[in-house]
Write an enzyme that holds these catalytic residues in place. Structure first.
Site, PDB file in Angstrom:
ATOM      1  N   ALA A  98       0.801  -1.227   0.000  1.00  7.40           N
ATOM      2  CA  ALA A  98       0.000   0.000   0.000  1.00  7.40           C
ATOM      3  C   ALA A  98       0.837   1.282   0.000  1.00  7.40           C
ATOM      4  CB  ALA A  98      -0.940  -0.014   1.200  1.00  7.40           C
ATOM      5  N   THR A  99       1.923   1.296   0.762  1.00 12.01           N
ATOM      6  CA  THR A  99       2.719   2.532   0.811  1.00 12.01           C
ATOM      7  C   THR A  99       3.253   2.875  -0.580  1.00 12.01           C
ATOM      8  OG1 THR A  99       3.340   2.103   3.092  1.00 12.01           O
ATOM      9  CG2 THR A  99       4.741   3.638   1.881  1.00 12.01           C
ATOM     10  N   GLN A 118      -7.127  -2.136   4.951  1.00 11.95           N
ATOM     11  CA  GLN A 118      -7.727  -2.733   6.146  1.00 11.95           C
ATOM     12  C   GLN A 118      -9.050  -3.445   5.858  1.00 11.95           C
ATOM     13  OE1 GLN A 118      -6.375  -3.182   9.033  1.00 11.95           O
ATOM     14  NE2 GLN A 118      -4.601  -1.839   8.892  1.00 11.95           N
ATOM     15  N   ASN A 129      -7.280   2.296   9.828  1.00  3.69           N
ATOM     16  CA  ASN A 129      -6.421   1.330  10.529  1.00  3.69           C
ATOM     17  C   ASN A 129      -6.452   1.506  12.040  1.00  3.69           C
ATOM     18  OD1 ASN A 129      -5.101   3.633   9.123  1.00  3.69           O
ATOM     19  ND2 ASN A 129      -3.447   3.185  10.562  1.00  3.69           N
ATOM     20  N   SER A 142      -2.212  -4.477   0.985  1.00  4.12           N
ATOM     21  CA  SER A 142      -0.972  -5.195   1.297  1.00  4.12           C
ATOM     22  C   SER A 142      -1.328  -6.585   1.798  1.00  4.12           C
ATOM     23  CB  SER A 142      -0.201  -4.482   2.422  1.00  4.12           C
ATOM     24  OG  SER A 142       0.278  -3.240   1.975  1.00  4.12           O
ATOM     25  N   ALA A 143      -0.600  -7.590   1.333  1.00  6.43           N
ATOM     26  CA  ALA A 143      -0.947  -8.983   1.668  1.00  6.43           C
ATOM     27  C   ALA A 143      -0.757  -9.301   3.150  1.00  6.43           C
ATOM     28  CB  ALA A 143      -0.104  -9.933   0.828  1.00  6.43           C
ATOM     29  N   HIS A 144       0.170  -8.602   3.824  1.00  5.72           N
ATOM     30  CA  HIS A 144       0.460  -8.985   5.215  1.00  5.72           C
ATOM     31  C   HIS A 144      -0.666  -8.660   6.186  1.00  5.72           C
ATOM     32  CE1 HIS A 144       1.684  -4.996   7.023  1.00  5.72           C
ATOM     33  NE2 HIS A 144       1.804  -4.695   5.753  1.00  5.72           N
ATOM     34  N   CYS A 152       2.568   2.586  12.058  1.00  7.37           N
ATOM     35  CA  CYS A 152       3.641   3.356  11.431  1.00  7.37           C
ATOM     36  C   CYS A 152       4.039   4.550  12.291  1.00  7.37           C
ATOM     37  CB  CYS A 152       3.220   3.813  10.059  1.00  7.37           C
ATOM     38  SG  CYS A 152       2.647   2.444   9.053  1.00  7.37           S
ATOM     39  N   THR A 212      12.937  -6.899 -10.583  1.00  7.45           N
ATOM     40  CA  THR A 212      12.647  -8.338 -10.648  1.00  7.45           C
ATOM     41  C   THR A 212      11.474  -8.683  -9.727  1.00  7.45           C
ATOM     42  OG1 THR A 212      14.946  -8.801 -11.130  1.00  7.45           O
ATOM     43  CG2 THR A 212      13.651 -10.636 -10.266  1.00  7.45           C
TER      44      THR A 212
HETATM   45  N1  PLP Z   1      -2.908   2.051   4.513  1.00 10.07           N
HETATM   46  C1  PLP Z   1      -3.475   1.533   5.607  1.00 10.07           C
HETATM   47  C2  PLP Z   1      -4.917   1.804   5.886  1.00 10.07           C
HETATM   48  C3  PLP Z   1      -2.711   0.753   6.488  1.00 10.07           C
HETATM   49  O1  PLP Z   1      -3.273   0.248   7.578  1.00 10.07           O
HETATM   50  C4  PLP Z   1      -1.350   0.526   6.192  1.00 10.07           C
HETATM   51  C5  PLP Z   1      -0.496  -0.220   7.141  1.00 10.07           C
HETATM   52  O2  PLP Z   1      -0.555  -0.043   8.333  1.00 10.07           O
HETATM   53  C6  PLP Z   1      -0.817   1.069   5.019  1.00 10.07           C
HETATM   54  C7  PLP Z   1      -1.627   1.824   4.212  1.00 10.07           C
HETATM   55  C8  PLP Z   1       0.609   0.830   4.648  1.00 10.07           C
HETATM   56  O3  PLP Z   1       0.788  -0.520   4.347  1.00 10.07           O
HETATM   57  P1  PLP Z   1       2.250  -1.104   4.090  1.00 10.07           P
HETATM   58  O4  PLP Z   1       3.061  -0.757   5.300  1.00 10.07           O
HETATM   59  O5  PLP Z   1       2.047  -2.573   3.937  1.00 10.07           O
HETATM   60  O6  PLP Z   1       2.775  -0.454   2.861  1.00 10.07           O
END
Ligand code: PLP
Length: 390
Positions: free
Chosen positions: A72-73, A180, A152, A200-202, A322, A241
């Site tokens: 996502a970032t 989220q 989040n 984001s997959a995590h 973050c 890659t």
């Molecule tokens: N956007 C939202 C709503 C999030 O909760 C997060 C991660 O906390 C992100 C963006 C950023 O995701 P990533 O750190 O996997 O790039």
């Protein structure tokens, strides 16, 4: 004592099935998916395309509209910076909200220095935006509306269907950070006219450092330049890659993830128990449409850091992952009208399918005990009891 992990909005445990799917691509199937001249390369390439189909199927879109990146970032940076570059003839106005993720807010801050005008929509005490304000704020020169699907910190869900319709009516691109929401609620992009979306997959039991960007194929194609120059991977949209194991994990994670609605009852019972046992608590966004797994609570007159320090075996958060570690109060709670003091007192609890009732009951008891002990030893709490502070 085993750790109890209640910080699933920060990241999640990888699902065994996801890990299993990834392992061959970390071991014997290590070919570069761009090297399709030989078998090992072709196997990797096919695995990447299968993952792309899995993501596309989940969102009900075409795999041609899915691009893999680090998550996502990166998507947020790509989309915000990219649309500013491409659509400069239309204008330099972006709309977002005060409660967006730091990745959005920091990128907007950077773009502001480059001459972009950013409107930050305000929110009410539950974190909700006003759709009429959104409508009124979109102008001829608005190039992008960037509003997340679910917050989040609070778990507040934005009405993305309505936002998308407004943007469609006004012929403005809508970019939705669904990090989220994906995995917690099904999203069908056939029905919702979101133009660009990321996750984001995590956050859904996949690996870290991988995610996808959906860009709708339209009659007038959406043009976003690559943020990273280099090879022609991802049709030239994202050089470098491809991370085959992670991409395979991303595909598998989104394929097998299912909403875990049973968590709502566990979350609600936990909140009920806390409210009934502990005085002076605030449940944030309590009246809003919240993710069923998220609870964000202020224990007034304490600091979240002291609560967390006294519970080292419980993984909790003081808010956005973050910005944890920084001393700033949560920008989300601030936008919702909370004082800095009440903001500093906030703990976020976020559940996943790996949490069961006994874990949540045990964590709730320990949180209640910790808060009680800390308050009993706190001169500030004594001042409150004596009626000397609010
Ligand atoms: N956007 C939202 C709503 C999030 O909760 C997060 C991660 O906390 C992100 C963006 C950023 O995701 P990533 O750190 O996997 O790039």
């Amino acid at each position: 004592m085993p750790d109890i992990y209640l910080d699933n909005n920060a990241t999640t445990k990888i699902d065994d099935k996801v890990l299993e799917a990834m392992l061959p691509y970390l071991q014997e199937l290590y070919g570069n998916p761009a090297s399709v001249q030989y078998r090992l390369g072709r196997i990797a390439s096919e695995a990447v395309e299968q993952a792309r189909e899995q993501v596309a199927n989940s969102l009900q879109v075409s795999s041609k509209e899915i691009f893999f990146n680090t998550g996502a970032t990166e998507s947020i940076n790509t989309v915000l910076r990219g649309t500013v570059e491409t659509y400069s003839r239309k204008g330099k106005h972006i709309i977002t909200a005060k409660t967006e993720h730091t990745a959005v807010l920091q990128t907007c801050e950077y773009l502001t220095k480059k001459g972009v005008e950013v409107t930050y929509l305000s929110v009410n005490k539950d974190g909700e935006i006003d759709l009429n304000e959104l409508k009124d704020t979109i102008r001829q020169d608005t190039i992008l509306v960037c509003l997340m699907a679910a917050n989040n910190e609070t778990g507040l869900i934005h009405p993305i269907e309505k936002i998308a319709s407004i943007c469609q009516e006004k012929d403005t691109l809508y970019f939705c950070d669904a990090t989220q929401l994906i995995g917690k609620q099904d999203i069908n992009l056939q029905d919702i006219p979101i133009d660009i979306l990321t996750f984001s997959a995590h956050k859904l039991h996949g690996p870290k450092g991988i995610g996808a960007l959906y860009i709708r194929r339209k009659r007038k194609p959406i043009q976003i330049p690559s943020l990273i120059s280099g090879g022609s991977q991802e049709k030239g949209f994202r050089a470098g890659t491809l991370n085959t194991p992670n991409i395979v994990g991303c595909g598998k994670a989104i394929e097998i993830v299912r909403p875990q609605k049973q968590l709502r009852e566990l979350r609600d019972n936990m909140e009920k128990r806390i409210i009934e046992t502990v005085p002076q608590v605030i449940i944030h966004a309590q009246n809003g449409n919240r993710l069923y797994n998220t609870s964000y609570i202020s224990f007034r007159h304490l600091k979240s850091a002291e609560i967390m320090t006294s519970l080292p075996h419980i993984a909790l958060s003081s808010g956005s992952a973050c910005s944890a570690g920084l001393l700033d109060p949560s920008h989300v709670l601030k936008a919702m009208g909370l004082s800095d003091e009440d903001s500093y007192a906030s703990i976020r609890i976020s559940l996943s399918k790996y949490n069961d009732k006994s874990q949540i009951d045990m964590a709730t008891s320990q949180i209640i005990d910790a808060v009680t002990v800390l308050r009993n030893n706190s001169p500030i709490w004594q001042l409150f009891l004596d009626g000397l502070i609010d």
